[in-house]
Design a protein around this motif. Sequence first.
Motif, PDB file in Angstrom:
ATOM      1  N   PRO A   3       0.840  -1.212   0.000  1.00  0.00           N
ATOM      2  CA  PRO A   3       0.000   0.000   0.000  1.00  0.00           C
ATOM      3  C   PRO A   3       0.869   1.254   0.000  1.00  0.00           C
ATOM      4  CG  PRO A   3      -0.006  -1.028   2.162  1.00  0.00           C
ATOM      5  CD  PRO A   3       0.746  -1.959   1.245  1.00  0.00           C
ATOM      6  N   TYR A   4       0.354   2.275  -0.622  1.00  0.00           N
ATOM      7  CA  TYR A   4       1.076   3.554  -0.683  1.00  0.00           C
ATOM      8  C   TYR A   4       1.031   4.176   0.701  1.00  0.00           C
ATOM      9  CZ  TYR A   4       2.428   8.191  -2.365  1.00  0.00           C
ATOM     10  OH  TYR A   4       3.075   9.384  -2.566  1.00  0.00           O
ATOM     11  N   ARG A   5       2.182   4.435   1.261  1.00  0.00           N
ATOM     12  CA  ARG A   5       2.229   4.882   2.656  1.00  0.00           C
ATOM     13  C   ARG A   5       1.738   6.301   2.851  1.00  0.00           C
ATOM     14  NH1 ARG A   5       8.045   7.007   3.347  1.00  0.00           N
ATOM     15  NH2 ARG A   5       8.600   7.108   1.170  1.00  0.00           N
ATOM     16  N   LEU A   6       1.612   7.070   1.796  1.00  0.00           N
ATOM     17  CA  LEU A   6       1.114   8.446   1.905  1.00  0.00           C
ATOM     18  C   LEU A   6      -0.330   8.583   1.422  1.00  0.00           C
ATOM     19  CD1 LEU A   6       4.276  10.399   0.675  1.00  0.00           C
ATOM     20  CD2 LEU A   6       3.546   9.954   3.018  1.00  0.00           C
ATOM     21  N   GLN A   7      -1.056   7.463   1.354  1.00  0.00           N
ATOM     22  CA  GLN A   7      -2.439   7.488   0.881  1.00  0.00           C
ATOM     23  C   GLN A   7      -3.311   8.400   1.753  1.00  0.00           C
ATOM     24  OE1 GLN A   7      -3.540   6.205  -1.965  1.00  0.00           O
ATOM     25  NE2 GLN A   7      -5.547   7.080  -1.552  1.00  0.00           N
ATOM     26  N   THR A   8      -3.056   8.394   3.046  1.00  0.00           N
ATOM     27  CA  THR A   8      -3.826   9.258   3.951  1.00  0.00           C
ATOM     28  C   THR A   8      -3.614  10.722   3.591  1.00  0.00           C
ATOM     29  OG1 THR A   8      -3.548   7.621   5.691  1.00  0.00           O
ATOM     30  CG2 THR A   8      -4.228   9.817   6.369  1.00  0.00           C
ATOM     31  N   LYS A 128       1.613  13.060  -8.225  1.00  0.00           N
ATOM     32  CA  LYS A 128       2.811  12.847  -9.043  1.00  0.00           C
ATOM     33  C   LYS A 128       3.804  11.969  -8.271  1.00  0.00           C
ATOM     34  CE  LYS A 128       5.429  13.807 -12.597  1.00  0.00           C
ATOM     35  NZ  LYS A 128       5.135  13.239 -13.890  1.00  0.00           N
ATOM     36  N   HIS A 129       3.924  12.227  -6.979  1.00  0.00           N
ATOM     37  CA  HIS A 129       4.805  11.409  -6.142  1.00  0.00           C
ATOM     38  C   HIS A 129       4.342   9.958  -6.154  1.00  0.00           C
ATOM     39  CE1 HIS A 129       6.325   9.636  -2.359  1.00  0.00           C
ATOM     40  NE2 HIS A 129       7.396  10.371  -2.617  1.00  0.00           N
TER      41      HIS A 129
END
Length: 163
Positions: A3-8, A128-129
């Motif tokens: 999972p993308y750790r910056l989803q929040t 973009k990140h």
Amino acid sequence: MPPYRLQTLIEMRERAKEEAEQAFSAAVKALAKEKEELQRLEEELVTRKAMRKQKVQEYLQQVMAKGVTGIGGFNQMNRYEERLKDEEAQLALEVERQKDAVITAEKLVEQKRREMAEAAKELKAIEKHKENWKKQLKEERDKKEEMNQEEIGNTLFMMRQRK
């Protein structure tokens, strides 16, 4: 795929962008309302000036028709006209206050527009990140897969060499 750790953070930025858009929309509606009120007040002021001139003219004609002698009739007419002018002056002050309110609303709209653009820019940066992160993850997976395939190929080659 992990999972993308910056989803929040993405979700927070999306909410911030939506809130900024809603605030901008509300500011635009408020500006339109203020402009409508200004238009109404200006029209009312023009109407009152025209009505004052008409009423003074009618009163003057009544005084002349009655043949009232002396200054009494003209004094009454002057007081009446002054009262109407005072009402117009009060309305003119309201028009000026409303112009200030319109200017304030326009500044608020511009501020909300900048906030909305900033929120969109921040969301785009984090998206973009995420795209770059996915691309990097895919490249790493492809390299691992390639190394595994190469290892399997080398093992098969070595096994054939031994036979």
